[in-house]
Design an enzyme around this catalytic site. Structure first.
Site, PDB file in Angstrom:
ATOM      1  N   ARG A  56      10.557  -9.492   4.858  1.00 22.55           N
ATOM      2  CA  ARG A  56      10.023  -9.637   3.351  1.00 22.55           C
ATOM      3  C   ARG A  56      10.162  -8.353   2.765  1.00 22.55           C
ATOM      4  NH1 ARG A  56       7.018 -13.277   5.623  1.00 22.55           N
ATOM      5  NH2 ARG A  56       6.766 -11.342   7.303  1.00 22.55           N
ATOM      6  N   THR A  57       9.849  -7.223   3.165  1.00 14.68           N
ATOM      7  CA  THR A  57       9.685  -5.957   2.348  1.00 14.68           C
ATOM      8  C   THR A  57      11.349  -5.741   1.976  1.00 14.68           C
ATOM      9  OG1 THR A  57       7.410  -5.330   3.432  1.00 14.68           O
ATOM     10  CG2 THR A  57       9.097  -3.571   2.301  1.00 14.68           C
ATOM     11  N   LYS A  85      21.942   8.433  18.133  1.00 12.15           N
ATOM     12  CA  LYS A  85      22.706   9.522  18.631  1.00 12.15           C
ATOM     13  C   LYS A  85      21.920  10.558  18.758  1.00 12.15           C
ATOM     14  CE  LYS A  85      27.319   7.906  16.610  1.00 12.15           C
ATOM     15  NZ  LYS A  85      28.185   8.487  15.831  1.00 12.15           N
ATOM     16  N   ARG A 106      11.601   2.641   5.398  1.00 12.10           N
ATOM     17  CA  ARG A 106      10.434   2.376   6.445  1.00 12.10           C
ATOM     18  C   ARG A 106      10.901   3.043   7.888  1.00 12.10           C
ATOM     19  NH1 ARG A 106       8.172  -3.672   7.713  1.00 12.10           N
ATOM     20  NH2 ARG A 106       7.332  -3.106   5.784  1.00 12.10           N
ATOM     21  N   HIS A 134       1.392   1.720   3.050  1.00 14.76           N
ATOM     22  CA  HIS A 134       2.136   0.712   2.683  1.00 14.76           C
ATOM     23  C   HIS A 134       2.158   0.679   1.205  1.00 14.76           C
ATOM     24  CE1 HIS A 134       5.238  -2.195   2.720  1.00 14.76           C
ATOM     25  NE2 HIS A 134       4.693  -3.116   3.779  1.00 14.76           N
TER      26      HIS A 134
HETATM   27  C1  NCD Z   1       2.932  -5.455   6.804  1.00 17.76           C
HETATM   28  C2  NCD Z   1       3.546  -4.282   7.335  1.00 17.76           C
HETATM   29  O1  NCD Z   1       4.849  -4.076   7.647  1.00 17.76           O
HETATM   30  O2  NCD Z   1       2.761  -3.497   7.713  1.00 17.76           O
HETATM   31  N1  NCD Z   1       4.099  -6.271   6.488  1.00 17.76           N
HETATM   32  C3  NCD Z   1       4.712  -6.381   5.316  1.00 17.76           C
HETATM   33  O3  NCD Z   1       5.378  -5.640   5.070  1.00 17.76           O
HETATM   34  N2  NCD Z   1       4.670  -7.464   4.566  1.00 17.76           N
HETATM   35  C4  NCD Z   1       1.837  -6.304   7.778  1.00 17.76           C
HETATM   36  C5  NCD Z   1       2.340  -6.458   9.216  1.00 17.76           C
HETATM   37  O4  NCD Z   1       3.237  -6.054   9.540  1.00 17.76           O
HETATM   38  O5  NCD Z   1       1.401  -6.973   9.809  1.00 17.76           O
END
Ligand code: NCD
Length: 308
Positions: A56-57, A85, A106, A134
């Site tokens: 999703r993100t 590497k 991320r 997040h």
């Molecule tokens: C969350 C995350 O990555 O922290 N997911 C997200 O970004 N929608 C929640 C999760 O992974 O449980």
């Protein structure tokens, strides 16, 4: 401009004014015609660097970039980058900042986004750093709550599940502290309690109850924010197996809850919410995921003008 930050690293860096600015921009973009939106990032290149899995993100960021007319470079799998590497994160980010106008990243290491922001002159957006923060998820969570309830102040909100490792609930706690009279019920097994420093940092501003018992507080809640037990952060797999199905929400939950009660979840879910809840009025999690788009469009359109 009503936005004071040069990077989006932690929700703790946001003032209430900064949060409102993003939420208002997102609402405005939801109403903006496609053709007009598609010129906002014209000529801009955005790096999308995912050192940790995401659906999703990453996809909502990349969709937001495309719908604003920008171009994306990057990777969804660190195995294909020079990190495999042995290149340091600082080196990778420095190099990529020479190609891109904004960096979305991320990473599994806590503090990695902050470190990246310190070494480059381009704005960095943290799309999740380990179990830490997040912030963009929190902004879309707030946007969803505001849209659904018309307010955030005064709501009774349950945070359920893995409050120890869940970065979404860490960021959300700090954000809720900006809203007067919001009450938070931290519901988790003993071993997955919300870190005490987060409780302490917010207890002056929020009414916080810590409990293991969902049933006791369920009838009071306006909203229950369920989370996945973060398997990948457990050192001991046996411990995960013991605890993984500790809270499973099914239709019977709704027999106890008040009118207007809603369930949110950052997704992906594993067993926390049974599919039988999906078609009920309480299910807000798919709408929540959809709101990632206008909120991430808003962040990108704000960050494109940042000078560090
Ligand atoms: C969350 C995350 O990555 O922290 N997911 C997200 O970004 N929608 C929640 C999760 O992974 O449980």
């Amino acid at each position: 401009m009503g936005f004071s930050l040069t990077d989006v690293i932690s929700i703790c860096d946001f003032s209430k004014k900064d949060i409102d600015f993003v939420l208002e921009k997102a609402a405005e973009l939801e109403k903006t015609p496609k053709e007009k939106k598609s010129r906002i990032l014209e000529g801009k290149i955005i790096a999308s660097l995912f050192f940790e899995p995401s659906t999703r993100t990453r996809l909502s960021f990349e969709t937001a970039i495309q719908s604003l007319g920008g171009k994306v470079i990057g990777f969804a799998d660190p195995a294909v980058s020079s990190a495999s590497k042995g290149e340091t994160l600082s080196d990778s980010i420095r190099i990529i900042s020479g190609y891109a106008d904004i960096i979305v990243m991320r990473h599994f290491i806590e503090g990695s986004a902050r470190r990246a922001a310190e070494v480059v002159k381009k704005p960095v957006i943290n799309a999740g750093d380990g179990a830490n923060q997040h912030p963009t998820q929190t902004l879309l969570d707030l946007y969803t709550i505001k849209k659904e309830f018309g307010k955030i102040s005064g709501l009774k909100i349950g945070l359920l599940g893995d409050l120890k490792y869940g970065r979404t609930v860490h960021s959300l706690m700090y954000a809720l502290a900006h809203y007067p009279n919001a009450e938070v019920f931290c519901i988790s097994p003993e071993s997955l309690r919300m870190p005490q420093e987060i409780i302490q940092a917010n207890s002056g501003k929020l009414k916080i109850v810590e409990t293991r018992d969902l049933q006791e507080f369920l009838p009071e809640l306006d909203l229950l924010y369920a989370t996945r037990i973060q398997k990948e952060r457990f050192v001991d797999e046996f411990e995960y197996e013991q605890i993984k199905n500790i809270f499973v929400l099914g239709k019977q939950v709704l027999e106890k809850t008040k009118k207007g009660f809603r369930i949110m979840h950052p997704l992906p879910r594993v067993n926390e919410i049974k599919p039988e809840l999906d078609s009920t009025e309480a299910a807000l999690y798919f709408e929540q995921a959809r709101n990632g788009l206008p909120v991430r469009e808003a962040l990108l359109s704000i960050m494109k003008d940042v000078e560090k």
